[in-house]
Design an enzyme around this catalytic site. Sequence first.
Site, PDB file in Angstrom:
ATOM      1  N   TYR A  47       0.819  -1.219   0.000  1.00  0.00           N
ATOM      2  CA  TYR A  47       0.000   0.000   0.000  1.00  0.00           C
ATOM      3  C   TYR A  47       0.850   1.265   0.000  1.00  0.00           C
ATOM      4  O   TYR A  47       0.325   2.357  -0.198  1.00  0.00           O
ATOM      5  CB  TYR A  47      -0.941   0.018   1.208  1.00  0.00           C
ATOM      6  CG  TYR A  47      -1.888  -1.155   1.300  1.00  0.00           C
ATOM      7  CD1 TYR A  47      -2.119  -1.988   0.191  1.00  0.00           C
ATOM      8  CD2 TYR A  47      -2.556  -1.453   2.485  1.00  0.00           C
ATOM      9  CE1 TYR A  47      -2.972  -3.068   0.284  1.00  0.00           C
ATOM     10  CE2 TYR A  47      -3.420  -2.532   2.573  1.00  0.00           C
ATOM     11  CZ  TYR A  47      -3.623  -3.345   1.483  1.00  0.00           C
ATOM     12  OH  TYR A  47      -4.472  -4.420   1.575  1.00  0.00           O
ATOM     13  N   LYS A  76       1.580  -6.957   5.582  1.00  0.00           N
ATOM     14  CA  LYS A  76       1.729  -8.100   4.678  1.00  0.00           C
ATOM     15  C   LYS A  76       3.062  -8.112   3.934  1.00  0.00           C
ATOM     16  O   LYS A  76       3.602  -7.056   3.587  1.00  0.00           O
ATOM     17  CB  LYS A  76       0.587  -8.098   3.646  1.00  0.00           C
ATOM     18  CG  LYS A  76      -0.797  -7.993   4.263  1.00  0.00           C
ATOM     19  CD  LYS A  76      -1.887  -7.947   3.209  1.00  0.00           C
ATOM     20  CE  LYS A  76      -3.232  -7.611   3.825  1.00  0.00           C
ATOM     21  NZ  LYS A  76      -3.376  -6.180   4.123  1.00  0.00           N
TER      22      LYS A  76
END
Length: 309
Positions: A47, A76
Amino acid sequence: MAITLNNGFKMPIIGLGVWRVEGKTIKDLLTTAIKIGYRHFDCAAEYKNETEVGEAFKEAFQTGLVKREDLFITTKLWNSDHGHVLEACKDSLKKLQLEYLDLYLVHFPVATKHTGVGTTGSALDKDGVLEIDTTISLETTWHAMEELVSLGLVRSIGISNFDIFVTRDCLAYSKVKPAVNQIETHPYFQRESLVKFCIKHGISITAHTPLGGAAANTELFGSVSCLDDPVIKGLAEKYKKTVAQVVLRWGIQRNTVVIPKSSKAQRLQENFEVFDFELTNEDMKLIKSVDQKYRTNQPAKFWGIDLYA
């Protein structure tokens, strides 16, 4: 309200996803969310906003708005870092300004060409197809994830976007079982078999894209959202709730964790107000009938290859 993971840790059943939230917006968004009552935040190296998220968390802790131990923070491992799991985890921790993660997920079940820790690149070949690294197995990646637990860097590890077959394999070779499988699931993409398989084997489900992507996925992928479905709109009128609230309540009653994304304070509040009503069994079945087996999040558009095919 929380669920208990297979290792005993508690995970709040509703969280806030920070995908496509940028810059100065993040601090205000996270501060508002914490004040509303959110305690679960879903991040990812991909992100590209972990640094900004980390600054927001730091301020929240320093001002006494919330304590670190009160939050459940997920991030992640990106595809390009499968061969550099420890370094990637430490990079995320540094950016997020945390000593540990509550949950660290393998973002996708594929290793791709390494582009440098923290860069989260998706290298394409001359034909515009994702450069998949065939030298790193998912088993190798998973054992490196397990080491993070031993080192105390993460409390729980899990998987994301794994289907039944790769989830089954992970269960076979894992010493530390995955606590969570984060997948796209919503009324138009219910994935009943995968959800049941994971829950049967002690893997909790987190629903990313729990509202079917709404405007974000329409813009990125040209997909259709279940929020426009007439059946669900009818239920929203019946319960005097928003369509999104009905969809999130449906997800919660399926025993899945939901992590809707919103950058608007009013929507943040609305999405959190899903504990004061309950859908009847008949209405749960009614929503089950609208399933279209329709994936709205389609990274193949950018990767030149459909990993789900």
